[in-house]
Design a protein around this motif. Structure first.
Motif, PDB file in Angstrom:
ATOM      1  N   LYS A  88       8.815   7.983   3.652  1.00  0.00           N
ATOM      2  CA  LYS A  88       8.010   7.704   4.655  1.00  0.00           C
ATOM      3  C   LYS A  88       7.286   7.532   3.152  1.00  0.00           C
ATOM      4  O   LYS A  88       5.770   6.574   3.887  1.00  0.00           O
ATOM      5  CB  LYS A  88       7.765   8.762   5.041  1.00  0.00           C
ATOM      6  CG  LYS A  88       9.028   8.762   6.313  1.00  0.00           C
ATOM      7  CD  LYS A  88       8.877  10.408   7.052  1.00  0.00           C
ATOM      8  CE  LYS A  88      10.147   9.840   8.148  1.00  0.00           C
ATOM      9  NZ  LYS A  88      10.406  11.196   8.763  1.00  0.00           N
ATOM     10  N   THR A  89       6.562   7.750   1.932  1.00  0.00           N
ATOM     11  CA  THR A  89       5.350   8.037   1.043  1.00  0.00           C
ATOM     12  C   THR A  89       5.288   6.436   0.619  1.00  0.00           C
ATOM     13  O   THR A  89       4.275   5.759   0.708  1.00  0.00           O
ATOM     14  CB  THR A  89       5.455   8.721  -0.380  1.00  0.00           C
ATOM     15  OG1 THR A  89       5.854  10.008  -0.067  1.00  0.00           O
ATOM     16  CG2 THR A  89       4.737   8.827  -0.927  1.00  0.00           C
ATOM     17  N   ALA A  90       6.376   5.609   0.796  1.00  0.00           N
ATOM     18  CA  ALA A  90       6.561   4.355   0.257  1.00  0.00           C
ATOM     19  C   ALA A  90       5.536   3.985   1.237  1.00  0.00           C
ATOM     20  O   ALA A  90       5.283   2.316   0.897  1.00  0.00           O
ATOM     21  CB  ALA A  90       7.995   4.102  -0.364  1.00  0.00           C
ATOM     22  N   ALA A 130      10.126  10.440  -0.455  1.00  0.00           N
ATOM     23  CA  ALA A 130       9.819   9.638  -0.902  1.00  0.00           C
ATOM     24  C   ALA A 130       9.798   8.063  -0.423  1.00  0.00           C
ATOM     25  O   ALA A 130       8.593   7.797   0.252  1.00  0.00           O
ATOM     26  CB  ALA A 130      10.760   8.610  -2.079  1.00  0.00           C
ATOM     27  N   GLY A 150       4.098   4.862   4.189  1.00  0.00           N
ATOM     28  CA  GLY A 150       2.628   5.047   3.937  1.00  0.00           C
ATOM     29  C   GLY A 150       2.106   3.977   2.942  1.00  0.00           C
ATOM     30  O   GLY A 150       0.999   3.565   3.549  1.00  0.00           O
ATOM     31  N   THR A 151       1.978   3.888   1.875  1.00  0.00           N
ATOM     32  CA  THR A 151       1.385   2.931   0.959  1.00  0.00           C
ATOM     33  C   THR A 151       1.557   2.037   1.352  1.00  0.00           C
ATOM     34  O   THR A 151       0.454   0.931   1.178  1.00  0.00           O
ATOM     35  CB  THR A 151       1.966   3.748  -1.021  1.00  0.00           C
ATOM     36  OG1 THR A 151       2.123   4.936  -0.262  1.00  0.00           O
ATOM     37  CG2 THR A 151       1.455   2.810  -1.289  1.00  0.00           C
ATOM     38  N   ALA A 152       2.362   1.474   1.602  1.00  0.00           N
ATOM     39  CA  ALA A 152       2.485  -0.115   2.193  1.00  0.00           C
ATOM     40  C   ALA A 152       1.372  -0.136   3.265  1.00  0.00           C
ATOM     41  O   ALA A 152       1.080  -1.137   3.454  1.00  0.00           O
ATOM     42  CB  ALA A 152       3.660  -0.531   2.251  1.00  0.00           C
ATOM     43  N   LYS A 153       1.506   0.780   4.154  1.00  0.00           N
ATOM     44  CA  LYS A 153       0.572   0.055   5.139  1.00  0.00           C
ATOM     45  C   LYS A 153      -0.393   0.505   4.532  1.00  0.00           C
ATOM     46  O   LYS A 153      -2.320  -0.238   5.173  1.00  0.00           O
ATOM     47  CB  LYS A 153       0.769   1.488   6.617  1.00  0.00           C
ATOM     48  CG  LYS A 153       0.003   0.837   7.518  1.00  0.00           C
ATOM     49  CD  LYS A 153       0.567   2.357   8.709  1.00  0.00           C
ATOM     50  CE  LYS A 153      -0.175   1.819   9.839  1.00  0.00           C
ATOM     51  NZ  LYS A 153      -0.271   2.920  10.642  1.00  0.00           N
ATOM     52  N   LEU A 154      -1.241   1.473   3.637  1.00  0.00           N
ATOM     53  CA  LEU A 154      -2.660   1.471   3.561  1.00  0.00           C
ATOM     54  C   LEU A 154      -2.993   0.374   2.656  1.00  0.00           C
ATOM     55  O   LEU A 154      -4.178  -0.129   2.677  1.00  0.00           O
ATOM     56  CB  LEU A 154      -2.341   2.533   2.224  1.00  0.00           C
ATOM     57  CG  LEU A 154      -4.213   2.985   1.928  1.00  0.00           C
ATOM     58  CD1 LEU A 154      -4.825   3.482   2.097  1.00  0.00           C
ATOM     59  CD2 LEU A 154      -3.670   3.996   0.447  1.00  0.00           C
ATOM     60  N   TYR A 155      -2.226  -0.594   1.632  1.00  0.00           N
ATOM     61  CA  TYR A 155      -2.330  -1.594   0.634  1.00  0.00           C
ATOM     62  C   TYR A 155      -2.791  -2.342   2.225  1.00  0.00           C
ATOM     63  O   TYR A 155      -3.558  -3.487   2.048  1.00  0.00           O
ATOM     64  CB  TYR A 155      -1.436  -1.921   0.003  1.00  0.00           C
ATOM     65  CG  TYR A 155      -1.732  -2.245  -1.565  1.00  0.00           C
ATOM     66  CD1 TYR A 155      -1.884  -1.547  -2.323  1.00  0.00           C
ATOM     67  CD2 TYR A 155      -1.828  -4.097  -0.697  1.00  0.00           C
ATOM     68  CE1 TYR A 155      -2.034  -2.232  -3.734  1.00  0.00           C
ATOM     69  CE2 TYR A 155      -2.389  -4.706  -2.255  1.00  0.00           C
ATOM     70  CZ  TYR A 155      -2.457  -3.715  -3.311  1.00  0.00           C
ATOM     71  OH  TYR A 155      -3.126  -4.089  -4.545  1.00  0.00           O
ATOM     72  N   SER A 156      -1.411  -3.168   3.195  1.00  0.00           N
ATOM     73  CA  SER A 156      -1.864  -3.766   3.733  1.00  0.00           C
ATOM     74  C   SER A 156      -3.263  -3.251   5.201  1.00  0.00           C
ATOM     75  O   SER A 156      -3.957  -4.967   5.386  1.00  0.00           O
ATOM     76  CB  SER A 156      -0.799  -4.365   4.928  1.00  0.00           C
ATOM     77  OG  SER A 156      -0.481  -3.759   5.814  1.00  0.00           O
ATOM     78  N   GLU A 157      -3.430  -2.582   5.549  1.00  0.00           N
ATOM     79  CA  GLU A 157      -5.245  -2.198   5.373  1.00  0.00           C
ATOM     80  C   GLU A 157      -5.684  -2.511   5.701  1.00  0.00           C
ATOM     81  O   GLU A 157      -7.037  -2.844   5.983  1.00  0.00           O
ATOM     82  CB  GLU A 157      -4.914  -0.617   6.520  1.00  0.00           C
ATOM     83  CG  GLU A 157      -3.942   0.026   7.538  1.00  0.00           C
ATOM     84  CD  GLU A 157      -4.161  -1.240   8.828  1.00  0.00           C
ATOM     85  OE1 GLU A 157      -5.687  -1.275   8.687  1.00  0.00           O
ATOM     86  OE2 GLU A 157      -3.402  -1.634   9.517  1.00  0.00           O
ATOM     87  N   PHE A 158      -5.988  -2.002   3.715  1.00  0.00           N
ATOM     88  CA  PHE A 158      -7.348  -2.181   2.450  1.00  0.00           C
ATOM     89  C   PHE A 158      -7.457  -4.062   2.847  1.00  0.00           C
ATOM     90  O   PHE A 158      -8.282  -4.506   2.385  1.00  0.00           O
ATOM     91  CB  PHE A 158      -7.158  -1.568   1.492  1.00  0.00           C
ATOM     92  CG  PHE A 158      -7.408   0.065   1.034  1.00  0.00           C
ATOM     93  CD1 PHE A 158      -7.456   0.201   2.347  1.00  0.00           C
ATOM     94  CD2 PHE A 158      -7.184   0.351   0.084  1.00  0.00           C
ATOM     95  CE1 PHE A 158      -7.767   2.236   2.292  1.00  0.00           C
ATOM     96  CE2 PHE A 158      -7.490   1.617  -0.058  1.00  0.00           C
ATOM     97  CZ  PHE A 158      -8.021   2.431   1.645  1.00  0.00           C
TER      98      PHE A 158
END
Lengths: 349, 349
Positions: free
Chosen positions: A240-242, A238, A244-252
């Protein structure tokens, strides 16, 4: 808060060690002027770094250690061969009462294994847990276990709940922290046997614990409860998923602001506001996972962090020591055992 | 792709049913002109909605059903008492060969229980799994199980891997999808017994599967693999944690853009770019979880979605039917069993 306090630092753990460790201590000393440091590691590499800051050097005692635990070492190997490592000797200094706590950015498994052997668990706690706090829509919450125990039974989960409650109360200063058990639904019949049995115990307990019931994955960042309790497998995934999701969002987001000239202009205007969001979600701000349930304060910094992140990890250790976390855990666990001894039906739940 | 295809719709499932269901079908019919619909539900409520669109009405057959499964019904209760419900009769129509698949936004547990009873699992699959695709830094990936099976053994996980592989290949069109097992570390000795045994089986298999090994929580959104395999407890919590984190991030962002006049101006310039990010991470875009391993296509829409989200769920069902997903699963599973029969040591791995 102004009484002197000594923290042991493992100077050899982390990708950028020892430089990051000492620069972190240099940031931390301005926040916590009452703290002294015992720095464990390769003296030849540590001395030149201390020479850069007379202010820091005056607060530090250096203990030369010939060995260091590698990040790739298996915990069992580190235990056998790492008796003269910076990590081990720093933990020993906590056991000896020289230091109130240790901070290391080294090998997590080795740090846990050595801490268990040297410091041992608090009476009544079967296994220590890794806890960390994180941002939510309603402030900050704490989650445990984040990976120390891949398989947990109901008793482990109940003990984690008690430890998390004490952490939120003493370190966060929440007066009556609410506790949630992480599950796949909020209804009583949901989930596997261990979480259902733990819920039955927590509902039945005489402890002054505010048990909210089951929470789901999206409750973690919603801040539905102050303490999220789960096994180490689920908690680690949970967390690491959080991340990773924060990273995805900030990359987008980064891509979007670069996608046109107009968007670039928008970024210039919004930059200050966006920096606030970045600060609020900065992983360095939440650096410093704590090992709960041991006779001593042990804080694990992320291995890839920088000086600012390491300074925050030192801050967590200081908070725990200042707030006398370990003695409060001991009292609370004694109550738990008195409570379950009086109500054996709650244990078999 | 232009051959006619019939999809059964449970018109009574979802917060905004039946209106959202029929408006969703109205969006979907423009994307998939070859599809016909059998609409199961309360005819008195469905007819007026169809009267609004002659184009849609011409593609729909309405089957009046006296009952509907409530979102609060336990699966066992729905099974016993829901034989004349819109959900059950829609599933029956797939079993009878009238429809190629069913889409429902109703009670997940009831939909799974009824689908298992009516459609049964594909030979060689012990338990169906719930799968969904999601955005990553490298395109889209699929994860399963997302909650059908709270406890899974190694054989279940291996079967999920095979089903996920076929899904990525036939529905995404990835030629050689890579498979990862979700775990708390990438080293071979990490994790609990079931994931380690499943990894041993997947490494030992003769199937033409590209097994990457273990992946961690942050690999999900990094897109490290095309298919993420896990048990239903962990998968459900990972999915909801990701949703919650995306929500936290977008709330922080919203707050930041409102925090000053300058930031508001920035928002005006960046609006188009930000809308692109919003579209890319829109949960409606990824709506439509599929139940894999059944003799029939079953797609579960989020209960809280709107017409656009429901149209996407219909699209998933169409993709699976058009690409003949179920027959390909059957072939692949037959290969798996031939492979493990020839190499029994891989099974006990």
């Amino acid at each position: 808060v102004s009484a002197p306090l000594t923290i042991a630092l493992d100077a050899m753990g982390g990708d950028q060690a020892p430089q990051m460790v000492l620069e972190g201590a240099n940031i931390a000393r301005k926040r916590f002027p009452q703290v002294r440091y015992i720095v464990f590691g390769d003296e030849q590499r540590i001395r030149p770094l201390l020479d850069r800051s007379a202010g820091l050097a005056g607060l530090c005692t250096v203990r030369h250690t010939p060995d260091a635990v590698a990040s790739s070492d298996k915990p069992s190997v580190a235990l056998r061969t790492g008796r003269r490592s910076s990590m081990r000797l720093a933990i020993d200094s906590v056991d000896a009462g020289e230091a109130a706590g240790i901070v290391s950015a080294g090998n997590t498994g080795a740090l846990m294994a050595m801490s268990k052997i040297v410091l041992r668990t608090v009476p009544g706690i079967d296994r220590p847990a890794i806890a960390s706090y994180f941002p939510t829509l309603r402030g900050e919450s704490v989650m445990l276990d984040l990976g120390a125990n891949v398989v947990c039974d109901a008793d482990n989960l109940v003990q984690f709940a008690v430890m998390g409650e004490v952490f939120a109360r003493t370190v966060f200063g929440v007066s009556q922290p609410s506790i949630g058990l992480l599950n796949v639904g909020s209804e009583e019949q949901k989930g596997h046997e261990e979480v259902r049995a733990a819920a039955a115990q927590l509902r039945g307990t005489d402890l002054p614990i505010r048990f909210h019931g089951f929470v789901e994955g999206d409750d973690i960042t919603a801040g539905t409860v102050d303490v999220v309790v789960t096994d180490g497998f689920t908690g680690n995934i949970a967390l690491k998923t959080a991340e990773g999701t924060a990273k995805l969002y900030s990359e987008f987001l980064r891509g979007a602001f670069r996608s046109s000239l107009v968007a670039r202009v928008g970024y210039l205007f919004a930059r200050n506001a966006l920096n606030k969001v970045r600060k609020r979600t900065d992983p360095r701000r939440y650096n410093g996972a704590v090992f709960l349930g041991l006779n001593g304060v042990v804080v694990k910094s992320h291995g890839g962090t920088d000086a600012l992140g390491f300074a925050n990890a030192i801050g967590v250790a200081v908070d725990m020591a200042v707030n006398d976390f370990n003695n409060r855990i001991r009292d609370e666990i004694a109550h738990l055992h008195a409570s379950t001894a009086a109500k054996p039906q709650a244990v078999t739940g």
